[in-house]
Design a protein around this motif. Sequence first.
Motif, PDB file in Angstrom:
ATOM      1  N   VAL A 116       0.388  -0.861  -0.650  1.00 27.32           N
ATOM      2  CA  VAL A 116      -0.269  -0.088   0.140  1.00 27.32           C
ATOM      3  C   VAL A 116       0.732   0.911  -0.104  1.00 27.32           C
ATOM      4  N   ARG A 117       1.814   1.306   1.100  1.00 25.63           N
ATOM      5  CA  ARG A 117       3.169   1.829   0.838  1.00 25.63           C
ATOM      6  C   ARG A 117       3.678   2.925  -0.526  1.00 25.63           C
ATOM      7  N   LEU A 118       4.243   1.444  -1.213  1.00 25.36           N
ATOM      8  CA  LEU A 118       4.281   1.534  -2.853  1.00 25.36           C
ATOM      9  C   LEU A 118       3.286   2.355  -3.421  1.00 25.36           C
ATOM     10  N   ALA A 119       2.076   1.698  -3.274  1.00 29.93           N
ATOM     11  CA  ALA A 119       1.792   1.921  -4.382  1.00 29.93           C
ATOM     12  C   ALA A 119       1.476   3.959  -4.671  1.00 29.93           C
ATOM     13  N   HIS A 120       1.189   4.330  -2.958  1.00 31.18           N
ATOM     14  CA  HIS A 120       0.845   5.833  -2.707  1.00 31.18           C
ATOM     15  C   HIS A 120       2.518   6.361  -3.136  1.00 31.18           C
ATOM     16  N   GLN A 121       3.201   5.556  -3.123  1.00 27.47           N
ATOM     17  CA  GLN A 121       5.187   6.606  -3.638  1.00 27.47           C
ATOM     18  C   GLN A 121       4.642   6.601  -5.415  1.00 27.47           C
TER      19      GLN A 121
END
Length: 251
Positions: A116-121
């Motif tokens: 999820v964090r990578l998706a935001h990035q």
Amino acid sequence: MTIGTLFLIPNTLGYYEGQQEGLLAKIIPDTVQAMTAQLSYFVAENAKTTRAYLKFLGQSHPLKLAMQDIQISELNVNTPEKALEGLIQPLLQGRDVGLISEAGVPAVADPGANLVRLAHQKGITVRPLVGPSSLLLGLMGSGLNGQSFAFHGYLPTDVALRAKRIKELEDRSKKEKQTQLLIETPYRNAAMLEALANTCHSATLICVATDLSLPTESIQTRSASDWKKRIAASQLPDFHKKPTVFLFLAA
């Protein structure tokens, strides 16, 4: 190129043989089931159990593809961080992807948070869908402070280190009037309850929430002194090898 959406798909908190279909209808909203049925690519902790989940979901909502054509990539505690770039690629190529946890909601006490964090990035839209969270259900049913609370995951298994950590959290609970939430490997539930009862002040309230949202659900909140008496009398909750959330609040 259009970028796909990462859907965070809730799972049941567990089930017993023959009860899966009924639990889906009672616990997972129909709109969430319908949305999940339209996806063809998933990232999950365990591919086998995820296929079983999709199979039961497909009994009420026809899946977009045949079960054997649905793609599932695994993301668990053993997945190296460098592998996340590969897992995110379908989204960057325009495919919608469903992230499924082994139990409950994804990305909460779950390795899916890294994706999820990578998706935001990467500028990917993330859509969390409604479903059961054992932590929130336990807090709701405990009667403890729901305005200030903290989740600490697993405590040390070493007896001395665990007792030290419990005292630290109890001091924090007393100072901030904050409910403390913990989980434990199910076969060590009795040891955790005994540690809490023996370490905490006699007036500290301890809640044991087991099999939340299931037919065998049990939620009991008692003082540490009351739990000690029940432990001595072998009146433990029926929580051996069952998923359990422990909560406590210092008086």
